[in-house]
Design a protein around this motif. Structure first.
Motif, PDB file in Angstrom:
ATOM      1  N   PRO A  83     -45.541 -27.084 -60.915  1.00 27.55           N
ATOM      2  CA  PRO A  83     -44.254 -26.389 -60.932  1.00 27.55           C
ATOM      3  C   PRO A  83     -43.103 -27.375 -60.777  1.00 27.55           C
ATOM      4  O   PRO A  83     -43.242 -28.412 -60.138  1.00 27.55           O
ATOM      5  N   SER A  84     -41.965 -27.020 -61.346  1.00 29.66           N
ATOM      6  CA  SER A  84     -40.803 -27.904 -61.293  1.00 29.66           C
ATOM      7  C   SER A  84     -39.978 -27.684 -60.033  1.00 29.66           C
ATOM      8  O   SER A  84     -39.088 -28.478 -59.734  1.00 29.66           O
ATOM      9  N   ALA A  85     -40.264 -26.622 -59.296  1.00 31.55           N
ATOM     10  CA  ALA A  85     -39.551 -26.339 -58.051  1.00 31.55           C
ATOM     11  C   ALA A  85     -40.456 -25.507 -57.149  1.00 31.55           C
ATOM     12  O   ALA A  85     -41.403 -24.874 -57.614  1.00 31.55           O
ATOM     13  N   GLY A  86     -40.166 -25.542 -55.861  1.00 32.80           N
ATOM     14  CA  GLY A  86     -40.951 -24.764 -54.905  1.00 32.80           C
ATOM     15  C   GLY A  86     -40.562 -25.128 -53.494  1.00 32.80           C
ATOM     16  O   GLY A  86     -39.556 -25.806 -53.255  1.00 32.80           O
ATOM     17  N   SER A  87     -41.365 -24.691 -52.543  1.00 32.46           N
ATOM     18  CA  SER A  87     -41.108 -25.007 -51.143  1.00 32.46           C
ATOM     19  C   SER A  87     -42.434 -25.263 -50.444  1.00 32.46           C
ATOM     20  O   SER A  87     -43.484 -24.799 -50.884  1.00 32.46           O
ATOM     21  N   MET A  88     -42.352 -26.026 -49.346  1.00 34.32           N
ATOM     22  CA  MET A  88     -43.542 -26.386 -48.580  1.00 34.32           C
ATOM     23  C   MET A  88     -43.252 -26.219 -47.093  1.00 34.32           C
ATOM     24  O   MET A  88     -42.227 -26.700 -46.598  1.00 34.32           O
ATOM     25  N   ALA A  89     -44.165 -25.574 -46.388  1.00 31.26           N
ATOM     26  CA  ALA A  89     -44.094 -25.487 -44.940  1.00 31.26           C
ATOM     27  C   ALA A  89     -44.552 -26.816 -44.353  1.00 31.26           C
ATOM     28  O   ALA A  89     -45.203 -27.616 -45.033  1.00 31.26           O
ATOM     29  N   PRO A  90     -44.252 -27.075 -43.086  1.00 33.53           N
ATOM     30  CA  PRO A  90     -44.748 -28.306 -42.469  1.00 33.53           C
ATOM     31  C   PRO A  90     -46.271 -28.403 -42.552  1.00 33.53           C
ATOM     32  O   PRO A  90     -46.984 -27.429 -42.330  1.00 33.53           O
ATOM     33  N   GLY A  91     -46.783 -29.563 -42.961  1.00 36.49           N
ATOM     34  CA  GLY A  91     -48.211 -29.781 -43.095  1.00 36.49           C
ATOM     35  C   GLY A  91     -48.812 -29.313 -44.406  1.00 36.49           C
ATOM     36  O   GLY A  91     -49.988 -29.535 -44.663  1.00 36.49           O
ATOM     37  N   GLN A  92     -48.019 -28.681 -45.248  1.00 36.23           N
ATOM     38  CA  GLN A  92     -48.542 -28.131 -46.509  1.00 36.23           C
ATOM     39  C   GLN A  92     -48.486 -29.174 -47.622  1.00 36.23           C
ATOM     40  O   GLN A  92     -47.591 -30.015 -47.671  1.00 36.23           O
ATOM     41  N   SER A  93     -49.448 -29.103 -48.546  1.00 35.17           N
ATOM     42  CA  SER A  93     -49.467 -29.945 -49.745  1.00 35.17           C
ATOM     43  C   SER A  93     -49.487 -29.042 -50.969  1.00 35.17           C
ATOM     44  O   SER A  93     -50.049 -27.960 -50.934  1.00 35.17           O
TER      45      SER A  93
END
Length: 194
Positions: A83-93
Motif C-alpha cells: 500500500p502507498s499509505a497506512g498507519s502502524m501501531a507501536p511494535g507493528q510491521s
C-alpha cells in the motif's frame, strides 16, 4: 515521597540531593517523552526484469517507537509501492510490495520518499523527517527461440493423431512469458490443437 510533575513536554534528566547527618545522597529524576521511530530498508534492487511485465519484491517497514505512526509513500513510475499509505501501531510491521514495470530496456534508479506523521501532541523536535529508500532495476527484453521455425503435418487420416515436438528456449537474462495463439486461417477443416 518524591513527587515529580513535569511542566513541559520535553525530556528531563536531573537529580535531587538529600543532606543527612552522615552526608548527602542523590536521587535521579528522569522523564522521557514517547519516541517516534521507524525501520525502513535503505535500498531495494530488482536486478534484471523483463520489459512490459510486472516484477514484484516484498519488504517490511516496522514501527519500533512508542507512538502510532501514519506513513505515505511518494514514488515515480515505472515503480510503485502498495500500500502507498497506512498507519502502524507501536511494535507493528507492515509488508510493502514494490512493483517494477519497465517499458523499455534501460537502467532505472529512483528514490521513494516515506512521509511519516505521529500524533499532534508530539513536540516538533521529536517528529521524524521523511525517509528515503533507493530503488533500482534494469529492464531487459526477453528473447524466445524455437528449435523449429515451421511444423509441417503432411496428410493425416481422419480420426488419427500426429504429434510433432519442438523446444522453446529462453535465451535472455530475464523470465519470458509467452502465449500460443492458433491462427484460424491455417486450418480449412476441423480444428488444430496446440
Amino acid at each position: 515521597d518524591v513527587v515529580f510533575r513535569p511542566i513541559r513536554l520535553e525530556p528531563y534528566d536531573d537529580y535531587v540531593e538529600f543532606l543527612t547527618e552522615r552526608g548527602s545522597f542523590y536521587v535521579p529524576i528522569k522523564a522521557t517523552i514517547p519516541e517516534m521511530k521507524v525501520h525502513i530498508p535503505e535500498t531495494l534492487d530488482f536486478g534484471f526484469c523483463p520489459v512490459a511485465e510486472h516484477t514484484s519484491r516484498k519488504f517490511q517497514i516496522s514501527n519500533v517507537g512508542e507512538l502510532g505512526i501514519a506513513f505515505r509513500w511518494s514514488i515515480k513510475a515505472p515503480m510503485e509501492l502498495v500500500p502507498s499509505a497506512g498507519s502502524m501501531a507501536p511494535g507493528q510491521s507492515i509488508t510493502i510490495t514494490a512493483i517494477f514495470s519497465p517499458q523499455n530496456a534501460s537502467v532505472f534508479v529512483c528514490d521513494a520518499i516515506c512521509e511519516l506523521e505521529g500524533p499532534d501532541h508530539v513536540p516538533p523536535n521529536a517528529r521524524l523527517g521523511p525517509h528515503l529508500m533507493h530503488l533500482g532495476g534494469i529492464g531487459k527484453i526477453p528473447f524466445l527461440h524455437a528449435t523449429e521455425e515451421e511444423l509441417v503435418f503432411k496428410d493425416i487420416q481422419t480420426g488419427t493423431q500426429n504429434v510433432r515436438t519442438f523446444k522453446l528456449e529462453n535465451r535472455s537474462l530475464v523470465p519470458a512469458s509467452f502465449q500460443v495463439i492458433r491462427r484460424e486461417s491455417d486450418c480449412e477443416i476441423g480444428r488444430a490443437h496446440v
